[in-house]
Write an enzyme that holds these catalytic residues in place. Sequence first.
Site, short mmCIF file in Angstrom:
data_model
loop_
_atom_site.label_atom_id
_atom_site.label_comp_id
_atom_site.label_asym_id
_atom_site.label_seq_id
_atom_site.Cartn_x
_atom_site.Cartn_y
_atom_site.Cartn_z
N LYS A 126 11.21 3.91 -11.13
CA LYS A 126 10.01 4.62 -10.47
C LYS A 126 9.50 5.65 -11.34
O LYS A 126 8.34 5.93 -11.19
CB LYS A 126 10.25 4.96 -9.10
CG LYS A 126 10.27 3.63 -8.36
CD LYS A 126 9.96 3.94 -6.64
CE LYS A 126 9.98 2.54 -6.07
NZ LYS A 126 9.83 2.47 -4.65
N LYS A 208 12.08 -7.26 -10.55
CA LYS A 208 11.98 -7.87 -9.16
C LYS A 208 10.67 -7.83 -8.30
O LYS A 208 9.64 -7.24 -8.76
CB LYS A 208 12.98 -6.60 -8.30
CG LYS A 208 12.36 -5.52 -7.48
CD LYS A 208 13.32 -5.02 -6.64
CE LYS A 208 12.50 -3.74 -6.13
NZ LYS A 208 13.23 -3.24 -4.98
N LYS A 211 6.81 -4.65 -3.18
CA LYS A 211 5.48 -4.83 -2.73
C LYS A 211 4.24 -3.73 -3.20
O LYS A 211 3.18 -3.71 -3.09
CB LYS A 211 5.63 -4.18 -1.16
CG LYS A 211 6.38 -3.10 -0.88
CD LYS A 211 6.45 -2.56 0.70
CE LYS A 211 7.97 -2.65 1.12
NZ LYS A 211 8.76 -1.50 0.43
N1 AQP Z 1 12.84 -8.57 -4.57
C1 AQP Z 1 13.56 -8.30 -3.65
N2 AQP Z 1 14.61 -9.27 -3.32
C2 AQP Z 1 15.42 -9.15 -2.22
N3 AQP Z 1 15.53 -8.13 -1.62
C3 AQP Z 1 14.56 -7.16 -1.65
N4 AQP Z 1 14.22 -5.93 -1.13
C4 AQP Z 1 13.22 -5.17 -1.70
N5 AQP Z 1 12.85 -6.06 -2.49
C5 AQP Z 1 13.37 -7.31 -2.76
C6 AQP Z 1 14.99 -5.49 -0.03
O1 AQP Z 1 14.10 -5.21 1.14
C7 AQP Z 1 14.81 -4.17 1.93
C8 AQP Z 1 13.80 -3.08 2.16
O2 AQP Z 1 13.22 -2.49 0.63
P1 AQP Z 1 12.50 -1.14 0.80
O3 AQP Z 1 11.22 -1.36 1.18
O4 AQP Z 1 13.10 -0.10 1.54
O5 AQP Z 1 12.44 -0.76 -0.71
P2 AQP Z 1 12.59 -1.41 -2.10
O6 AQP Z 1 13.75 -1.83 -2.26
O7 AQP Z 1 12.13 -0.47 -3.11
O8 AQP Z 1 11.42 -2.42 -1.82
P3 AQP Z 1 10.19 -2.92 -2.59
O9 AQP Z 1 9.19 -3.79 -1.92
O10 AQP Z 1 10.20 -2.73 -4.03
O11 AQP Z 1 9.27 -1.50 -2.20
P4 AQP Z 1 8.36 -0.52 -3.20
O12 AQP Z 1 7.74 -1.34 -4.25
O13 AQP Z 1 7.65 0.60 -2.31
O14 AQP Z 1 9.44 0.28 -3.97
C9 AQP Z 1 15.92 -3.58 1.15
O15 AQP Z 1 17.38 -4.10 1.63
C10 AQP Z 1 15.81 -4.13 -0.34
O16 AQP Z 1 17.03 -4.55 -0.95
#
Ligand code: AQP
Length: 345
Positions: A126, A208, A211
């Site tokens: 990030k 990965k 969102k």
């Molecule tokens: N690509 C993924 N595959 C499997 N699990 C995933 N998780 C996120 N992306 C994947 C799981 O979703 C839960 C919530 O995640 P989060 O929103 O708190 O944070 P994150 O992991 O940073 O998810 P994003 O979508 O990538 O958010 P942004 O883009 O805002 O950083 C967690 O259990 C995570 O493991």
Amino acid sequence: MTEQNAAPQNGAEQQKKTVFSGVQPSGKLTLGNYLGALRNWPAMQEENRCIFSVVNLHSITVRQDPAALRRQTLEVLAQYIACGIDPEKSLLFIQSHVPAHAELAWVLNCYTMFGELSRMTQFKDKSQRYADNINAGLFTYPVLMASDILLYQTDLVPVGQDQKQHVEIARDIAQRFNGVYGPVFAIPEPLIQGPGAKIASLAEPTKKMSKSDQNQNAFVLLMDKPEDIMRKFKRAVTDSGSQVVRGEGKDGVNNLIAIYSAAAGCSPEQTEAEFAGKGYGEFKQAVGEAVVEVLRPVREQTERLLADKAYLEQVYAEGARQAARAAERTLEKVYKKVGFVKKPF
Ligand code: AQP
């Protein structure tokens, strides 16, 4: 949820494991969030004391539009319920409604080393992605996450693979604190389940699915319409091969096999057998259809819930009340241990 679930006191209640997890409302939830996390939670609430939070404090480590953040927070709460989390069985709340999260995070910041935070993969990713806003919150994000987990004496943290490192640092912080003051915190374990634990971007399958990805074709959203889901899978990056089998350097196909297996509830081996002799085009169509069917009830139920704001408010208000009570117990213990004078009220 019942008061007993919020505060296990005796007998069978004490045997239950405490489960904590959360999702940040930093955007609209993706298929990755669903298959890696949310989808696995409802089954846990029958046997355990489950606590699920919409972790909005985490979201502001990256700039958010305030109106969108408020909307997304309620949408995530609605999606928890739409995925099958029952507010009568699990505790559901919005993180910013329970001040103990931020308070414990300050204390734990003083028991977390600069070096260990510097090693966090998410911080490295990030800080590259948001190079013009490498704020202290982005750096100390794992400490806030440790506070979320440790406040509730959590045993299990169901997450996707990407969050494993953060649960591990929460363990290290808890062990360090307990080593100084005695057994204050339960030591949590990450729980990483099934082929959906690591869903990759459809556009760049070495990354990965996230969102916050700028490329709309990289992710499938829980609220996407069936035709959009089908189009995104049709465009999904694969490779020059033609057989639906996993392999080195076949990140796109490996990812589609993982998605199909998670969506259809089978193993990757069964998926390979089902599509033996069939081409990528046919497979992508089948993956799209499987995902449309899995997400349809979630989307429809989310829409119904979002139309009933009074119900959502009732759920998060009751959740905040019970979560605050449980969190205060741990925070009070921590304050006592570190030598803070007892609060007069
Ligand atoms: N690509 C993924 N595959 C499997 N699990 C995933 N998780 C996120 N992306 C994947 C799981 O979703 C839960 C919530 O995640 P989060 O929103 O708190 O944070 P994150 O992991 O940073 O998810 P994003 O979508 O990538 O958010 P942004 O883009 O805002 O950083 C967690 O259990 C995570 O493991």
